[in-house]
Write a protein that holds these residues in place. Structure first.
Motif, mmCIF file in Angstrom:
data_model
loop_
_atom_site.group_PDB
_atom_site.id
_atom_site.type_symbol
_atom_site.label_atom_id
_atom_site.label_comp_id
_atom_site.label_asym_id
_atom_site.label_seq_id
_atom_site.Cartn_x
_atom_site.Cartn_y
_atom_site.Cartn_z
ATOM 1 N N THR A 38 46.699 39.433 40.214
ATOM 2 C CA THR A 38 45.499 38.617 40.058
ATOM 3 C C THR A 38 44.576 38.751 41.256
ATOM 4 N N SER A 39 45.113 38.745 42.459
ATOM 5 C CA SER A 39 44.236 38.839 43.635
ATOM 6 C C SER A 39 43.527 40.189 43.685
ATOM 7 N N THR A 40 44.236 41.273 43.375
ATOM 8 C CA THR A 40 43.606 42.591 43.345
ATOM 9 C C THR A 40 42.573 42.645 42.223
ATOM 10 N N PHE A 41 42.950 42.193 41.042
ATOM 11 C CA PHE A 41 42.055 42.178 39.891
ATOM 12 C C PHE A 41 40.803 41.356 40.181
ATOM 13 N N MET A 42 40.960 40.181 40.755
ATOM 14 C CA MET A 42 39.832 39.300 41.041
ATOM 15 C C MET A 42 38.870 39.951 42.030
ATOM 16 N N LEU A 43 39.406 40.569 43.073
ATOM 17 C CA LEU A 43 38.557 41.240 44.059
ATOM 18 C C LEU A 43 37.782 42.389 43.417
ATOM 19 N N LEU A 44 38.476 43.242 42.662
ATOM 20 C CA LEU A 44 37.815 44.385 42.039
ATOM 21 C C LEU A 44 36.776 43.938 41.014
ATOM 22 N N LEU A 45 37.119 42.951 40.223
ATOM 23 C CA LEU A 45 36.184 42.460 39.216
ATOM 24 C C LEU A 45 34.952 41.838 39.882
ATOM 25 N N SER A 46 35.160 41.083 40.938
ATOM 26 C CA SER A 46 34.037 40.479 41.665
ATOM 27 C C SER A 46 33.098 41.548 42.216
ATOM 28 N N GLU A 47 33.673 42.588 42.800
ATOM 29 C CA GLU A 47 32.853 43.676 43.347
ATOM 30 C C GLU A 47 32.083 44.393 42.244
ATOM 31 N N ALA A 48 32.739 44.660 41.124
ATOM 32 C CA ALA A 48 32.084 45.351 40.012
ATOM 33 C C ALA A 48 30.954 44.507 39.428
ATOM 34 N N VAL A 49 31.191 43.215 39.249
ATOM 35 C CA VAL A 49 30.152 42.325 38.723
ATOM 36 C C VAL A 49 28.994 42.217 39.715
ATOM 37 N N ASP A 50 29.298 42.049 40.994
ATOM 38 C CA ASP A 50 28.236 41.983 42.006
ATOM 39 C C ASP A 50 27.375 43.240 41.988
ATOM 40 N N PHE A 112 33.529 51.419 47.359
ATOM 41 C CA PHE A 112 34.607 51.861 48.245
ATOM 42 C C PHE A 112 35.860 51.022 47.999
ATOM 43 N N ILE A 113 35.700 49.712 47.919
ATOM 44 C CA ILE A 113 36.840 48.816 47.682
ATOM 45 C C ILE A 113 37.464 49.107 46.320
ATOM 46 N N ILE A 114 36.631 49.270 45.300
ATOM 47 C CA ILE A 114 37.145 49.559 43.959
ATOM 48 C C ILE A 114 37.903 50.885 43.961
ATOM 49 N N GLN A 115 37.343 51.870 44.619
ATOM 50 C CA GLN A 115 37.987 53.189 44.692
ATOM 51 C C GLN A 115 39.330 53.107 45.411
ATOM 52 N N GLU A 116 39.391 52.350 46.480
ATOM 53 C CA GLU A 116 40.609 52.270 47.287
ATOM 54 C C GLU A 116 41.713 51.425 46.644
ATOM 55 N N LEU A 117 41.350 50.354 45.949
ATOM 56 C CA LEU A 117 42.354 49.415 45.458
ATOM 57 C C LEU A 117 42.738 49.595 44.000
ATOM 58 N N SER A 118 41.898 50.274 43.213
ATOM 59 C CA SER A 118 42.264 50.501 41.813
ATOM 60 C C SER A 118 43.107 51.765 41.716
ATOM 61 N N ASP A 119 43.822 51.888 40.616
ATOM 62 C CA ASP A 119 44.603 53.102 40.393
ATOM 63 C C ASP A 119 43.734 54.212 39.823
ATOM 64 N N SER A 120 42.638 53.844 39.197
ATOM 65 C CA SER A 120 41.630 54.811 38.778
ATOM 66 C C SER A 120 40.343 54.060 38.474
ATOM 67 N N PHE A 121 39.225 54.772 38.605
ATOM 68 C CA PHE A 121 37.950 54.188 38.195
ATOM 69 C C PHE A 121 37.024 55.316 37.793
ATOM 70 N N GLU A 122 36.071 54.980 36.924
ATOM 71 C CA GLU A 122 35.083 55.963 36.497
ATOM 72 C C GLU A 122 33.831 55.246 36.033
ATOM 73 N N PHE A 123 32.731 55.986 36.097
ATOM 74 C CA PHE A 123 31.470 55.488 35.581
ATOM 75 C C PHE A 123 31.285 56.033 34.171
ATOM 76 N N LEU A 124 30.852 55.177 33.253
ATOM 77 C CA LEU A 124 30.607 55.539 31.867
ATOM 78 C C LEU A 124 29.160 55.176 31.515
ATOM 79 N N ASN A 125 28.709 55.621 30.355
ATOM 80 C CA ASN A 125 27.384 55.243 29.849
ATOM 81 C C ASN A 125 26.271 55.503 30.863
ATOM 82 N N ASN A 126 26.272 56.719 31.427
ATOM 83 C CA ASN A 126 25.230 57.102 32.380
ATOM 84 C C ASN A 126 25.242 56.234 33.636
ATOM 85 N N GLY A 127 26.394 55.681 33.971
ATOM 86 C CA GLY A 127 26.529 54.875 35.184
ATOM 87 C C GLY A 127 26.289 53.392 34.985
ATOM 88 N N SER A 128 25.967 52.972 33.768
ATOM 89 C CA SER A 128 25.723 51.544 33.560
ATOM 90 C C SER A 128 27.018 50.775 33.247
#
Length: 138
Positions: A38-50, A112-128
């Motif tokens: 939850t703490s990792t998820f909350m941090l990553l989600l907060s950063e993505a939403v911000d 940077f935080i999302i890249q470092e703490l997630s197991d994978s990430f990618e941009f979809l829909n032309n980056g949106s």
């Protein structure tokens, strides 16, 4: 296959972004996530939403940020989408905030935080849309 699916939509304001921790806590309770997950998820989600509010929708309260979460026994998958124009995903603007010349910069830490703490990430829909995954401990 997802055992749990969650969705929310937020206006592109600072006030709406403050709803993310409560949303993550609700998900923790319903999907039986560990405190660490939850703490990792909350941090990553907060950063993505911000990032979606600031960079994608440029704080336009008429635009929304959509959040879609799928949770299985093995992973948490989050997709955060904005209504912005996107960007060139082959050349994302991302500086390492730990490099000496970037230490005092106020931007560039979210991805940077999302890249470092997630197991994978990618941009979809032309980056949106930003999608990240967290592998769950069995």
């Amino acid at each position: 296959m997802a055992d749990y699916k969650f969705q929310t939509s937020l206006k592109s304001t600072h006030e709406e972004a403050t709803k993310v921790p409560d949303f993550a806590s609700e998900i923790q309770d319903q999907a039986s996530l560990s405190d660490e997950e939850t703490s990792t998820f909350m941090l990553l989600l907060s950063e993505a939403v911000d990032n979606a509010i600031k960079h994608g929708n440029q704080y336009d309260p008429e635009k929304n940020v959509s959040v879609d979460i799928e949770i299985s026994k093995s992973e948490i998958v989050a997709r955060v989408s904005d209504e912005g124009v996107g960007f060139d995903t082959d050349n994302p603007i991302s500086k390492n905030p730990l490099d000496e010349e970037n230490l005092l910069d106020t931007g560039g830490r979210g991805i940077f935080i999302i890249q470092e703490l997630s197991d994978s990430f990618e941009f979809l829909n032309n980056g949106s849309t930003l999608q990240f995954k967290i592998n769950r401990k069995s």
